[in-house]
Design an enzyme around this catalytic site. Structure first.
Site, PDB file in Angstrom:
ATOM      1  N   GLY A  31       1.210  -0.982  -0.157  1.00 41.71           N
ATOM      2  CA  GLY A  31      -0.182   0.004  -0.121  1.00 41.71           C
ATOM      3  C   GLY A  31       0.784   1.073  -0.546  1.00 41.71           C
ATOM      4  O   GLY A  31       2.194   1.376  -0.187  1.00 41.71           O
ATOM      5  N   ASN A  32       0.253   2.668   0.148  1.00 43.76           N
ATOM      6  CA  ASN A  32       0.881   3.071  -0.447  1.00 43.76           C
ATOM      7  C   ASN A  32      -0.667   4.554  -0.019  1.00 43.76           C
ATOM      8  O   ASN A  32      -1.019   4.488  -0.571  1.00 43.76           O
ATOM      9  CB  ASN A  32       1.876   3.353  -1.768  1.00 43.76           C
ATOM     10  CG  ASN A  32       1.172   3.255  -3.016  1.00 43.76           C
ATOM     11  OD1 ASN A  32       0.073   3.960  -3.564  1.00 43.76           O
ATOM     12  ND2 ASN A  32       1.224   2.310  -3.444  1.00 43.76           N
ATOM     13  N   GLY A  49       8.424  -0.209  -1.134  1.00 40.85           N
ATOM     14  CA  GLY A  49       9.402  -1.570  -0.952  1.00 40.85           C
ATOM     15  C   GLY A  49       9.509  -1.269   0.476  1.00 40.85           C
ATOM     16  O   GLY A  49      10.062  -1.996   1.036  1.00 40.85           O
ATOM     17  N   SER A  77       7.522   5.416  -5.156  1.00 40.48           N
ATOM     18  CA  SER A  77       6.148   4.587  -4.786  1.00 40.48           C
ATOM     19  C   SER A  77       6.394   3.515  -6.373  1.00 40.48           C
ATOM     20  O   SER A  77       5.952   4.433  -6.873  1.00 40.48           O
ATOM     21  CB  SER A  77       5.408   4.186  -4.317  1.00 40.48           C
ATOM     22  OG  SER A  77       3.768   3.185  -4.212  1.00 40.48           O
ATOM     23  N   ASP A  79       3.470   2.808  -7.320  1.00 43.28           N
ATOM     24  CA  ASP A  79       2.031   2.993  -8.069  1.00 43.28           C
ATOM     25  C   ASP A  79       1.852   4.887  -8.821  1.00 43.28           C
ATOM     26  O   ASP A  79       1.194   5.396  -8.610  1.00 43.28           O
ATOM     27  CB  ASP A  79       1.170   2.858  -7.087  1.00 43.28           C
ATOM     28  CG  ASP A  79       0.649   1.009  -6.370  1.00 43.28           C
ATOM     29  OD1 ASP A  79       0.831   0.715  -7.766  1.00 43.28           O
ATOM     30  OD2 ASP A  79       1.090   0.755  -5.819  1.00 43.28           O
ATOM     31  N   HIS A  98      -3.484   3.822  -2.547  1.00 38.81           N
ATOM     32  CA  HIS A  98      -3.659   2.808  -2.956  1.00 38.81           C
ATOM     33  C   HIS A  98      -3.235   1.433  -1.445  1.00 38.81           C
ATOM     34  O   HIS A  98      -2.468   1.877  -0.903  1.00 38.81           O
ATOM     35  CB  HIS A  98      -3.357   2.383  -3.588  1.00 38.81           C
ATOM     36  CG  HIS A  98      -2.738   0.581  -4.259  1.00 38.81           C
ATOM     37  ND1 HIS A  98      -4.008  -0.152  -4.842  1.00 38.81           N
ATOM     38  CD2 HIS A  98      -1.607   0.251  -4.715  1.00 38.81           C
ATOM     39  CE1 HIS A  98      -3.514  -1.076  -5.483  1.00 38.81           C
ATOM     40  NE2 HIS A  98      -2.690  -0.978  -5.226  1.00 38.81           N
ATOM     41  N   HIS A 100      -4.418  -2.791  -1.266  1.00 38.16           N
ATOM     42  CA  HIS A 100      -4.876  -4.395  -0.957  1.00 38.16           C
ATOM     43  C   HIS A 100      -5.434  -4.973   0.223  1.00 38.16           C
ATOM     44  O   HIS A 100      -5.627  -6.348   0.485  1.00 38.16           O
ATOM     45  CB  HIS A 100      -3.940  -5.240  -1.394  1.00 38.16           C
ATOM     46  CG  HIS A 100      -2.809  -4.932  -2.811  1.00 38.16           C
ATOM     47  ND1 HIS A 100      -2.966  -5.637  -3.749  1.00 38.16           N
ATOM     48  CD2 HIS A 100      -2.199  -3.916  -3.215  1.00 38.16           C
ATOM     49  CE1 HIS A 100      -2.266  -4.870  -4.756  1.00 38.16           C
ATOM     50  NE2 HIS A 100      -1.512  -4.081  -4.378  1.00 38.16           N
ATOM     51  N   ASP A 123     -23.254   7.120   3.491  1.00 38.54           N
ATOM     52  CA  ASP A 123     -23.004   8.667   4.052  1.00 38.54           C
ATOM     53  C   ASP A 123     -22.172   8.305   2.791  1.00 38.54           C
ATOM     54  O   ASP A 123     -20.819  10.149   3.056  1.00 38.54           O
ATOM     55  CB  ASP A 123     -22.300   8.274   4.950  1.00 38.54           C
ATOM     56  CG  ASP A 123     -23.715   8.050   5.691  1.00 38.54           C
ATOM     57  OD1 ASP A 123     -24.476   8.947   6.363  1.00 38.54           O
ATOM     58  OD2 ASP A 123     -24.308   7.323   7.495  1.00 38.54           O
ATOM     59  N   HIS A 174      -7.056  -5.835  -9.302  1.00 37.78           N
ATOM     60  CA  HIS A 174      -5.932  -5.920  -8.442  1.00 37.78           C
ATOM     61  C   HIS A 174      -6.137  -5.106  -6.713  1.00 37.78           C
ATOM     62  O   HIS A 174      -5.815  -5.393  -6.424  1.00 37.78           O
ATOM     63  CB  HIS A 174      -5.705  -4.313  -9.133  1.00 37.78           C
ATOM     64  CG  HIS A 174      -4.334  -4.133  -9.363  1.00 37.78           C
ATOM     65  ND1 HIS A 174      -3.880  -2.487 -10.004  1.00 37.78           N
ATOM     66  CD2 HIS A 174      -3.476  -3.388  -8.094  1.00 37.78           C
ATOM     67  CE1 HIS A 174      -2.576  -1.960  -8.977  1.00 37.78           C
ATOM     68  NE2 HIS A 174      -2.313  -2.733  -7.842  1.00 37.78           N
ATOM     69  N   TYR A 232     -25.091  17.726   8.427  1.00 36.51           N
ATOM     70  CA  TYR A 232     -24.674  16.972   9.579  1.00 36.51           C
ATOM     71  C   TYR A 232     -23.093  17.627  10.352  1.00 36.51           C
ATOM     72  O   TYR A 232     -21.951  18.316   9.647  1.00 36.51           O
ATOM     73  CB  TYR A 232     -24.373  15.653   8.988  1.00 36.51           C
ATOM     74  CG  TYR A 232     -22.713  14.753   9.946  1.00 36.51           C
ATOM     75  CD1 TYR A 232     -23.675  13.324  10.019  1.00 36.51           C
ATOM     76  CD2 TYR A 232     -21.363  14.983   9.480  1.00 36.51           C
ATOM     77  CE1 TYR A 232     -23.411  12.765  10.908  1.00 36.51           C
ATOM     78  CE2 TYR A 232     -20.961  13.533  10.739  1.00 36.51           C
ATOM     79  CZ  TYR A 232     -21.388  12.765  11.060  1.00 36.51           C
ATOM     80  OH  TYR A 232     -20.602  11.404  11.708  1.00 36.51           O
TER      81      TYR A 232
END
Length: 237
Positions: A31-32, A49, A77, A79, A98, A100, A123, A174, A232
């Protein structure tokens, strides 16, 4: 951009990245998170990494909108190009995440939009969370990460989806991408996507014939938080 401003941008993005394991959204380095400074056009993003246990604020990489490294000792990254396409296409957003995460990625692997089964979903997302098409072999060869972003933008533009009303998607086979006004809000939306994805799976298990939330109820719940007459929360906070 002044050094102290770069340091502050790095700090915010570091803290956003550290929320991902805290909320159980990532395993290992899956993730990132990033954030853009719109005045300078510079983007801070997690290095590729690097273990979250070892990540430090100064490890965050700064790139420009062409992906060139401006500051940092590591590669950004993998991505990054996806994040940059989203920033270029959606000028209203300031942060991208991003992951997983398990349940959202399961919808991505199934190739299905995440339907709105209740007000928790409504919401935050005005309608289903779209599952973006697979890339072609040619698109992957020409630029996998860039074209992942291009395919997200394509779906949103073709279907006139407002990226502020639907602040995320899942990419087929993905995983999820979410965004917001800053990196923290993008993380917040990533948590929501994972939770409503889990709820949707449980809903189908309990009742495979469950229908989506009536549109008038979706309208009410989304608009009372995000519409022009939203009421709200506390206005003075």
């Amino acid at each position: 951009m002044a050094n102290w401003m770069l340091d502050e941008l790095k700090r915010r993005v570091y803290e956003a990245n550290m929320l991902l394991p805290r909320y159980g959204l990532i395993t290992f380095t899956w993730g990132n998170a990033s954030e853009i400074d719109r005045n300078s056009g510079l983007v801070a993003i997690k290095p590729s990494g690097v273990d979250y246990d070892k990540l430090k604020p100064n490890d965050i990489v700064i790139v420009d909108l062409d992906g060139r490294i401006v500051d940092g000792m590591y590669n950004p990254s993998t991505d990054t190009a996806t994040h940059l396409e989203l920033y270029k296409a959606f000028p209203e957003i300031g942060g991208v995440v991003h992951t997983h995460s398990t349940h959202a990625t399961s919808w991505a692997q199934a190739g299905k939009d995440i339907p709105c089964y209740g007000t928790t979903h409504a919401d935050y997302f005005y309608g289903p969370i779209p599952c973006i098409r697979n890339l072609t072999a040619e698109e992957i060869e020409a630029g996998y990460e860039k074209n992942t972003g291009v395919s997200i933008v394509e779906r949103f533009r073709n279907e006139n989806i407002n990226p502020l009303y639907v602040p995320g998607c899942v990419c087929k086979n993905h995983g999820p991408f979410t965004w917001g006004r800053n990196a923290y809000e993008a993380v917040h939306n990533a948590v929501v996507v994972e939770e409503v994805a889990r709820m949707a799976i449980l809903t189908r298990q309990i009742n495979p014939e469950a229908g989506e939330t009536p549109q008038y109820m979706q309208d009410k719940h989304f608009m009372r938080k995000h519409g022009p007459n939203a009421y709200y929360g506390q206005k003075n906070m």
